[in-house]
Each structure stands twice: as structure tokens, then as C-alpha cells.
Design an enzyme around this catalytic site. Structure first.
Site, PDB file in Angstrom:
ATOM      1  N   GLU A  80       0.795  -1.236   0.000  1.00  0.00           N
ATOM      2  CA  GLU A  80       0.000   0.000   0.000  1.00  0.00           C
ATOM      3  C   GLU A  80       0.820   1.275   0.000  1.00  0.00           C
ATOM      4  OE1 GLU A  80      -3.130   0.161   2.856  1.00  0.00           O
ATOM      5  OE2 GLU A  80      -4.070  -1.665   2.107  1.00  0.00           O
ATOM      6  N   GLU A 116      -5.279  -8.280   0.470  1.00  0.00           N
ATOM      7  CA  GLU A 116      -5.987  -7.994   1.724  1.00  0.00           C
ATOM      8  C   GLU A 116      -7.449  -7.721   1.423  1.00  0.00           C
ATOM      9  OE1 GLU A 116      -4.470  -4.863   4.259  1.00  0.00           O
ATOM     10  OE2 GLU A 116      -2.401  -5.541   3.970  1.00  0.00           O
TER      11      GLU A 116
HETATM   12  C1  FCB Z   1      -4.626  -1.875   5.339  1.00  0.00           C
HETATM   13  C2  FCB Z   1      -3.246  -2.172   5.880  1.00  0.00           C
HETATM   14  C3  FCB Z   1      -3.238  -3.214   6.969  1.00  0.00           C
HETATM   15  C4  FCB Z   1      -4.411  -3.048   7.912  1.00  0.00           C
HETATM   16  C5  FCB Z   1      -5.698  -2.967   7.142  1.00  0.00           C
HETATM   17  C6  FCB Z   1      -6.916  -2.855   8.000  1.00  0.00           C
HETATM   18  O1  FCB Z   1      -4.644  -0.600   4.823  1.00  0.00           O
HETATM   19  O2  FCB Z   1      -2.397  -2.622   4.837  1.00  0.00           O
HETATM   20  O3  FCB Z   1      -1.997  -3.129   7.625  1.00  0.00           O
HETATM   21  O4  FCB Z   1      -4.213  -1.974   8.731  1.00  0.00           O
HETATM   22  O5  FCB Z   1      -5.654  -1.882   6.268  1.00  0.00           O
END
Ligand code: FCB
Length: 473
Positions: free
Chosen positions: A190, A379
Site C-alpha cells: 500500500e 488484503e
Molecule cells: C490496510 C493495511 C493493513 C491493515 C488494514 C486494516 O490498509 O495494509 O496493515 O491496517 O488496512
């Protein structure tokens, strides 16, 4: 009123309907070999902040600054994964997960960010990887999940080109040491979150609010670091080691999915990701981005652009909330962003607006715009209030609802042939949620922060079922 005969007829009809739903042709299956896993990151779960020669990271420093973290907490102990990793791998195994995405703490391996490596730091990842493989779980490692070694920040952090170079050297070292067992490496998690929030808005470490010229240069160094790491993994990793980003692209949804709006959403995806995934995939900054930034645009060379766009083996995307709903427009830039209503539903975190179709459109846009042949959802998950019930269990039905709906759209994507190869649920465990501290829980497994006891939630049972069936129903 329903008679007994009527009730019996209804029951039979119901049975037929159920058996039809469960017939193989109608099951909402994922492709064979689809990889299911969970994700965590080093600073959020490991703890052991001063152990075995680990150096400080920008998050150690930031978390100690008064007022930065909602509950005043730090990652010093967190959920103590550093010492409890065997128990945590056993939890993954009990889910039936076949993969795990974790991050390597750069300051454990290079306490100064560069120079001499700390072999004890690497040892932890050796142990973890061996434990995972022993449990039949394929390790996917992320090189950078925001814990920049503090000495590099003291030297300008991501504002300095040296940081990108140091990242390349660190990537080379890790690939050399771990790629005999770790076959998938994510470069940076990210970029658009840690750069924008850490160097632009100032709510993440290192807490800076840079003016546009300096912010654009930090953005540029992040994508450059990604490219240098891709090259380093190719040069130092075993043949066949696969490498790519894990980016939280700006997810753009067509307000209503007409042909025109879908085109507008693709156009907007390209523009809203211009300083990050777009330049990584295309090797150029879009004209609109350069024009918008004007004199503040990043300084770069043609060589930089070719490094940044080094060919990746897959694209990882983190998908949570929609960034924009658009409709088509005749006028430039060809799309109009629509405002969200105040009533738009969200999960426990106010930013986590619910849009299950994001898990369909995000990989579809990536596949269509950049011809990505392999995509991972690196994620996806949800925060919930997670109060244990009287029996001690956490019945997180809202998280289950979120996951079920998002996964339906992911299934739709795979059924249409969009090349998504795996899904990493954030997160295995409740953990340190950055500026929100420990109050915001994202885990499938509840952690009692006083005792560090782990208790799987209802969502863990839900996920176990999905994995076992490789299908939603
Ligand atoms: C993302 C992050 C991760 C976590 C989630 C909820 O942005 O990569 O570390 O905090 O959100």
C-alpha cells in the site's frame, strides 16, 4: 392458514430448491487450486520490539509521540507473534489455509536500514517459514509494510532517493536468503496509504505534512523502490521466484453498470492511481497527473520509469472500501465522481464503507487496463466491535455478512475468467491497527490483550467452511 398438507408440500418444494442450489453446477465455486490465506504485518503482530538486535522503526518512534495513537498504545508487545508464531501457524492450519502473507521487518534484518545485516533478525523468518512449510502452508512474504528503519528516516526517509536504493539492497539480501522456500514476494504494501497518510496527511508515521513538490518526490521514490526491488529479486532470487506489488488501488465503481459507466470507471481507475499502480504498469505518469501537479510534479529520468515498470509476475491488490462511484461524462476527464450519502453503511471503522462489488471491479479493472495475467487479493476484511458473548465466544455476524457478500463478488469475477489466483483475508488475529491502536479489531481470531489468549471467532468457522468447499454455498 397453512394446512398440514400445505406445509408438507412447501417442505418438499424447499428440499428440491435446496438440492438444486447444492447441485455441483450451481455451487458458487472458486477455480480449482485457488489459494486461500490470511495476512498480517510485522509491526502489527510481532511485538519483541527490542529483541535479538532489532533496530527502531518509524512506527516505534511515532507511536511514542503523544496523541498519535488513539489509545496511546505501541507495537512493543502487540500479540507477541514473535514468540507465539507456532500457535499462530497452528491456527492457520486449523482454518485449512494453504497460504499466509506476512511481512518482514526491515529493521530486524538491517537495524540501520543498510550496511551490516543482523542474522538473528533473519533467523526469526527462517523459523517462521519452516514452521509454515511444515504445516503445508505456502509463505508469501512482503518486504515493506511501513516499518521503515528510523536511521533512514533521519536521513530523509522516502524523500530521499537513498531510501529506494537501500530498499533494493535489502530486497536482494532477503531474496538470496529466503527464496529457496519463499516463492512469492510482495515488494511494498500500500504505497498510496503510507505515502499519503505518512507524508501528506500526517496521521501515520512519520507524521509529516509535506508540500506538493516534496510529497510528489516521496511518491516517486516509493515506486522507484518497488522497481528496484523487482530487479533485485530477479537478480538474487532462485529462478522462478515470483514478485509483484500489494497495492491498495483506488477502487472505482460504476454507479450503475452501463457500458459507458464501466468505461468511465476504467478511465478513472487509471487516473486515480496515476502516481502508483499506473506508472508501475505503464512506465509513464499520465499527462493529466503531470499537468495537475505542474511545477510540483516529481523529477525523474527515463531510466527511473523503466525501473519502476520492471515486469511483475502478478499484481496484488488490497480491497476494502470504494474510493469513488462514477458515471460517464461527455466532458473531460470522461467521468464524474458521485458523492456518498451520509447513510452509506460502514463497518466499525468509519472509513470502511461497504461495497461488496469492489471485489469484482477492482481485479476486473486491473485485468482489463493492464492485461494482468495473475492477480491476488492481498488484503480484504472488516473491523467489527467483537464483544465476547456470555459464553466467551465472539459471534461476529457483521464480519461474516461482510465477507460473504464481498466473496460472492470475487467468485463472480473468477467465474467470468478474471485471473484472480488467491485471497488473503485481513487478518488472522486482532492486532495493532496503526493510529487506531488496539480498539479496532480485524481478526478472525480474537485476542484478549491482557492474557494474549487467542479465541477463533464465528468468522473463522465461516472462513474454514469456504476454504473446505472452495465455494460459498
Ligand atoms: C490496510 C493495511 C493493513 C491493515 C488494514 C486494516 O490498509 O495494509 O496493515 O491496517 O488496512
Amino acid at each position: 392458514m397453512l394446512t398440514a398438507a400445505g406445509a408438507a408440500a412447501l417442505a418438499t418444494a424447499g428440499t428440491d430448491a435446496v438440492s438444486q442450489t447444492l447441485s455441483p453446477a450451481r455451487r458458487s465455486s472458486f477455480p480449482e487450486g485457488f489459494r486461500w490465506g490470511t495476512a498480517t504485518s510485522a509491526y502489527q503482530v510481532e511485538g519483541a520490539a527490542q529483541e535479538d538486535g532489532r533496530g527502531p522503526s518509524i512506527w516505534d518512534v511515532f507511536a511514542r509521540e503523544p496523541g498519535r495513537i488513539r489509545d496511546g498504545s505501541t507495537g512493543d508487545v502487540s500479540v507477541d507473534h514473535y514468540h507465539r508464531y507456532k500457535e499462530d501457524v497452528a491456527l492457520m492450519k486449523s482454518l485449512g489455509a494453504t497460504t499466509y502473507r506476512f511481512s518482514i521487518a526491515w529493521p530486524r534484518v538491517f537495524p540501520d536500514g543498510k550496511g551490516a545485516a543482523n542474522s538473528k533478525g533473519l533467523d526469526f523468518y527462517d523459523r517462521l517459514v519452516d514452521e509454515l512449510l511444515g504445516a503445508g502452508i505456502d509463505p508469501f512474504a512482503t518486504l515493506y509494510h511501513w516499518d521503515l528503519p528510523q536511521p533512514l528516516q533521519a536521513n530523509g526517509g522516502w524523500e530521499s532517493r537513498d531510501t529506494a536504493e537501500a530498499f533494493g539492497a535489502y530486497a536482494s539480501y532477503i531474496a538470496g536468503k529466503l527464496s529457496d522456500r519463499v516463492r512469492h514476494i510482495f515488494t511494498i504494501n500500500e504505497m498510496s496509504a503510507f505515502v499519503e497518510l505518512g507524508y501528506g496527511v500526517g496521521v501515520f508515521a512519520p507524521g509529516l505534512k509535506l508540500e506538493p513538490t516534496r510529497l510528489n518526490q516521496a511518491r516517486h521514490h516509493a515506486v522507484l523502490a518497488h522497481g528496484l526491488a523487482v530487479q533485485a529479486v530477479r537478480a538474487s532470487g532462485r529462478p522462478g521466484t515470483r514478485v509483484g506489488p500489494a497495492e491498495n488501488i483506488a477502487v472505482v465503481l460504476p454507479a450503475i453498470d452501463t457500458e459507458e459507466n464501466i468505461k468511465a470507471a476504467e478511465l478513472a481507475t487509471r487516473e486515480l492511481n496515476a502516481p502508483y499502480l499506473t506508472v508501475m504498469m505503464e512506465g509513464r505518469y499520465t499527462d493529466a497527473y503531470l499537468a495537475r501537479e505542474g511545477a510540483a510534479a516529481p523529477r525523474f529520468t527515463a531510466q527511473d520509469l523503466s525501473t519502476i515498470s520492471s515486469k511483475v509476475d502478478f499484481v496484488g491488490v488490497n480491497v476494502y472500501a470504494p474510493n469513488a462511484y462514477v458515471r460517464a461524462s461527455e466532458a473531460a476527464p470522461g467521468f464524474v465522481e458521485l458523492p456518498l450519502q451520509a447513510s452509506h453503511p460502514h463497518m466499525a471503522s468509519p472509513w470502511l464503507k461497504v461495497a461488496p462489488e469492489a471485489l469484482y471491479w477492482a481485479p476486473r479493472h486491473v485485468a482489463r487496463l493492464w492485461d494482468a495475467k495473475d492477480i491476488f487479493i492481498t488484503e480484504n476484511g472488516a473491523s467489527a466491535a467483537d464483544k465476547p458473548a456470555a459464553d466467551g465466544m465472539v459471534y461476529d455476524l457483521d464480519r461474516v455478512m461482510y465477507l460473504r457478500n464481498y466473496l460472492m463478488h470475487l467468485q463472480r469475477a473468477t467465474a467470468e475468467g478474471i485471473p484472480v489466483r488467491g485471497y488473503f483475508l485481513w487478518s488472522l488475529l486482532d492486532n495493532f491497527e496503526w493510529a487506531d491502536g488496539y480498539a479496532t479489531r480485524f481478526g478472525l481470531v480474537h485476542v484478549d490483550y491482557a492474557t494474549l489468549k487467542r479465541t477463533p471467532k464465528l468468522s473463522a468457522s465461516f472462513y474454514r467452511e469456504v476454504i473446505a468447499r472452495n465455494a460459498l454455498a
